[in-house]
Design an enzyme around this catalytic site. Structure first.
Site, short mmCIF file in Angstrom:
data_model
loop_
_atom_site.label_atom_id
_atom_site.label_comp_id
_atom_site.label_asym_id
_atom_site.label_seq_id
_atom_site.Cartn_x
_atom_site.Cartn_y
_atom_site.Cartn_z
N HIS A 101 40.19 38.23 41.89
CA HIS A 101 41.40 37.60 42.45
C HIS A 101 41.77 38.27 43.75
O HIS A 101 41.46 39.45 43.98
CB HIS A 101 42.56 37.65 41.46
N HIS A 103 45.10 38.95 46.25
CA HIS A 103 46.56 38.94 46.39
C HIS A 103 46.88 38.52 47.82
O HIS A 103 46.38 39.12 48.78
CB HIS A 103 47.13 40.36 46.20
P1 5GP Z 1 45.17 43.62 39.89
O1 5GP Z 1 45.94 44.90 39.70
O2 5GP Z 1 44.15 43.37 38.79
O3 5GP Z 1 44.58 43.51 41.27
O4 5GP Z 1 46.24 42.47 39.84
C1 5GP Z 1 46.56 41.74 38.71
C2 5GP Z 1 47.83 40.98 39.03
O5 5GP Z 1 48.01 39.99 38.02
C3 5GP Z 1 49.09 41.83 39.04
O6 5GP Z 1 49.71 41.76 40.31
C4 5GP Z 1 49.94 41.24 37.92
O7 5GP Z 1 51.32 41.24 38.22
C5 5GP Z 1 49.37 39.84 37.79
N1 5GP Z 1 49.51 39.27 36.46
C6 5GP Z 1 49.22 39.90 35.28
N2 5GP Z 1 49.45 39.08 34.24
C7 5GP Z 1 49.87 37.90 34.78
C8 5GP Z 1 50.27 36.66 34.20
O8 5GP Z 1 50.25 36.44 32.98
N3 5GP Z 1 50.65 35.67 35.05
C9 5GP Z 1 50.67 35.85 36.41
N4 5GP Z 1 51.08 34.83 37.16
N5 5GP Z 1 50.32 37.01 36.99
C10 5GP Z 1 49.92 38.03 36.18
#
Ligand code: 5GP
Ligand code: ZN
Length: 115
Positions: A101, A103
């Site tokens: 993903h 951001h």
């Molecule tokens: P990472 O730290 O893996 O780069 O980012 C994961 C992102 O997913 C985080 O910013 C977190 O807030 C988001 N996230 C986690 N669970 C959910 C969810 O159930 N729904 C949504 N919309 N975002 C989520």
């Protein structure tokens, strides 16, 4: 689809999210815990675990994700002021969801170096 993957379930509609864009290849939605006034996540529909799992076949997909990010940055009014497009890879990189993903963050001044 990976059956135990949160973002696969969001992409398929099994788990709800506030979608802002979708097409055959990607889905974009609001992050549940926003770190900026605008915080969107852009994901491929297909389960790809991390950036390290991308192959030559995924080159057009990654290019497409960048073009969708630019479109959304304009749509959400953060293009001209500036924004950040971030991919966290593996644990020290801050990755907690194991489905690739990006951001898209904007609406405030970003700091450097990042946290
Ligand atoms: P990472 O730290 O893996 O780069 O980012 C994961 C992102 O997913 C985080 O910013 C977190 O807030 C988001 N996230 C986690 N669970 C959910 C969810 O159930 N729904 C949504 N919309 N975002 C989520
Ligand atoms: Zn997945």
């Amino acid at each position: 689809m990976a059956t135990d993957c949160l973002f696969c379930k969001i992409a398929s509609g099994e788990i709800p999210a506030t979608l802002v864009y979708e097409d055959e290849q990607v889905v974009a939605f609001h992050d549940i815990e926003p770190q900026a006034p605008q915080h969107l996540l852009i994901i491929p529909r297909r389960h790809i675990r991390t950036t390290l799992d991308l192959t030559a076949q995924d080159e057009s997909l990654v290019g497409h994700i960048y073009r969708v990010a630019a479109k959304l940055a304009r749509q959400f009014g953060i293009a001209d002021d500036g924004f950040r497009l971030v991919n966290n890879c593996n644990e020290a990189g801050g990755q907690v969801v194991w489905h690739l993903h990006f951001h898209l963050l904007g609406g405030r001044r970003m700091t450097w170096p990042p946290g």
